[in-house]
Scaffold this active site. Sequence first.
Site, PDB file in Angstrom:
ATOM      1  N   ASP A 187      61.756  58.929  46.377  1.00  0.00           N
ATOM      2  CA  ASP A 187      61.847  59.076  47.898  1.00  0.00           C
ATOM      3  C   ASP A 187      61.901  60.396  48.047  1.00  0.00           C
ATOM      4  OD1 ASP A 187      62.582  59.322  50.618  1.00  0.00           O
ATOM      5  OD2 ASP A 187      62.908  56.944  50.500  1.00  0.00           O
ATOM      6  N   HIS A 188      60.985  61.208  48.612  1.00  0.00           N
ATOM      7  CA  HIS A 188      61.199  62.666  48.465  1.00  0.00           C
ATOM      8  C   HIS A 188      62.101  62.995  49.650  1.00  0.00           C
ATOM      9  CE1 HIS A 188      58.207  62.621  52.217  1.00  0.00           C
ATOM     10  NE2 HIS A 188      58.707  63.711  52.308  1.00  0.00           N
ATOM     11  N   HIS A 250      62.193  56.383  53.599  1.00  0.00           N
ATOM     12  CA  HIS A 250      63.173  57.715  54.021  1.00  0.00           C
ATOM     13  C   HIS A 250      64.079  57.343  55.052  1.00  0.00           C
ATOM     14  CE1 HIS A 250      59.488  59.158  52.131  1.00  0.00           C
ATOM     15  NE2 HIS A 250      58.597  59.268  53.131  1.00  0.00           N
TER      16      HIS A 250
HETATM   17  C1  BG6 Z   1      55.163  60.320  53.766  1.00  0.00           C
HETATM   18  C2  BG6 Z   1      54.546  59.682  54.564  1.00  0.00           C
HETATM   19  O1  BG6 Z   1      55.861  59.823  52.811  1.00  0.00           O
HETATM   20  O2  BG6 Z   1      56.226  61.486  54.304  1.00  0.00           O
HETATM   21  C3  BG6 Z   1      53.710  60.615  55.626  1.00  0.00           C
HETATM   22  O3  BG6 Z   1      53.702  59.011  53.933  1.00  0.00           O
HETATM   23  C4  BG6 Z   1      54.741  61.595  56.288  1.00  0.00           C
HETATM   24  O4  BG6 Z   1      53.001  59.714  56.579  1.00  0.00           O
HETATM   25  C5  BG6 Z   1      55.338  62.353  55.318  1.00  0.00           C
HETATM   26  O5  BG6 Z   1      54.063  62.332  56.944  1.00  0.00           O
HETATM   27  C6  BG6 Z   1      56.420  62.881  55.964  1.00  0.00           C
HETATM   28  O6  BG6 Z   1      57.233  63.581  55.250  1.00  0.00           O
HETATM   29  P1  BG6 Z   1      58.007  65.184  55.707  1.00  0.00           P
HETATM   30  O7  BG6 Z   1      58.640  65.784  54.396  1.00  0.00           O
HETATM   31  O8  BG6 Z   1      56.911  66.133  56.081  1.00  0.00           O
HETATM   32  O9  BG6 Z   1      58.814  64.747  56.798  1.00  0.00           O
END
Ligand code: BG6
Length: 494
Positions: A187-188, A250
């Site tokens: 989960d980034h 997230h």
């Molecule tokens: C991803 C989603 O996991 O996270 C995307 O699939 C979203 O739809 C993105 O745009 C948002 O990531 P960050 O790091 O730009 O907030």
Amino acid sequence: MLQQRIPDPCALVIFGASGDLTRRKLVPAIWHLHHQGRLPQAFHLVGVARRDWDDDLFRQKMRESLAEFVGPLDDSARDAFLAKFHYVRGDPGDPATYVALKARLEILDRECGTEGNRCFYCSVPPQIYRDIVEQLGRAGLSCQHRDHHGWCRIIVEKPFGHNYDSARELNQALHSVFTEEQIYRIDHYLGKETVQNILVFRLGNSIFEPLWNRRYVDHVQITAAESVGVEHRAGYYDQSGALRDMIQNHLLQVLCVIAMEPPSSFDAESVRLEKLKVLKAIRPIRIGQVDRYAVRGQYGPGENALGYLQEEDVPPNSRTETFAALEFTVDNWRWQGVPFYVRTGKRMAKRTSTVTLQFHQPPHLIFAQTDALAPSTLTIRIQPEEGISLSFNGKIPGPDVHLGTVNMDFSYADSFGGRTPEAYETLILDCLLGDATLYSDSDWIEQSWALLTPILDAWQAPSSGEVPSYPVGAAGPEEANELLGEAWRKWAPL
Ligand code: BG6
């Protein structure tokens, strides 16, 4: 001085090596790790994909992606890095692919010293995860064989399932080949510096934790707003929607980091246990309560911008939500009576991810000018302009007691400068080191889906009514404001 940990010699195998994530995020992240000396000398990357590429063409494509997503690099340093890249062409469902992969990995073990250590990264559409897992098992590539020396780990990208049942099935499929310790569900958001810093802020200082509970906090807001629309991902996004795409993973992770009890130590088992306890304390929203606790929306057209239904590949009658807001109740001592509001959406006024804790008003007001008494808030800016600010009331200088809101602000850029590592750098390095603290475990994933599945079911029901629309550039549909109920609770401005 803390010693830098360097992973064991190993091979990182990326399934979906010709895809967007590899190009935009993974290879640039691996470059940065390599460049900072965080990878072992014997590190090799094996890309697997269907495209008719070979080692040279793969290196050429990745050279282009480095130029695009990292910038100009020293030619010899870049080429030395790319010399560690290899390509196996094949279909992820075809056993022959794994025969070729196994042979390639054995050559790397023998000739390049990767010592039988492998990390498999599933950067492919989710319907292919199971094929990869089964085939890895059949090909004897899960390192379960007692004659195998070396470790084996698998990183699984999101989405991990699309509801409770599918997440469970995927966990079962993984567990039939790998042990839980070998599985890294990514989960980034957890790799973002600012999210990791929430724990340091809370638990590395003694002044905030005493405030971190129902006695001082009125409510918590977690926002992840994006200004972009669905872009070219309608094929995926229209099946997903905001709840699955952002909240199940997230935002619930961020909620857990905010709400969890201090773990006894910063290791995977202790941290995961505390986060799971938070999810288990969240009061389930039953199907009949969805209209009270959840709001959805879909962006309509705006000035020079298409509405969701006009976007490429979106079915003209789609009811997929591009905005979702929820109220969660955490039923434990610390948070009793403190609502957690969570919202996310595409095509909102701007890109911003924040957590705001709004504190109670003082119990007794002695100043005449009560209407100007804004609630004190603590805002954690996850991105952009990463930082933390505390906003409180102060006296405006002058003979009368006039109050005004002032801010104490910490900015990462001003305080620390330098380049902030991308989430994928942290997470890939952690996996290679065998540290799963920032990854989700099977129980957390299943519990998160258990919480959201009734909402998904309610929204999918044909009788569920219209999906409210919001104009491009708004803060979501009007209905989201009603979620906060009490007059003194307002969404933080974007
Ligand atoms: C991803 C989603 O996991 O996270 C995307 O699939 C979203 O739809 C993105 O745009 C948002 O990531 P960050 O790091 O730009 O907030």
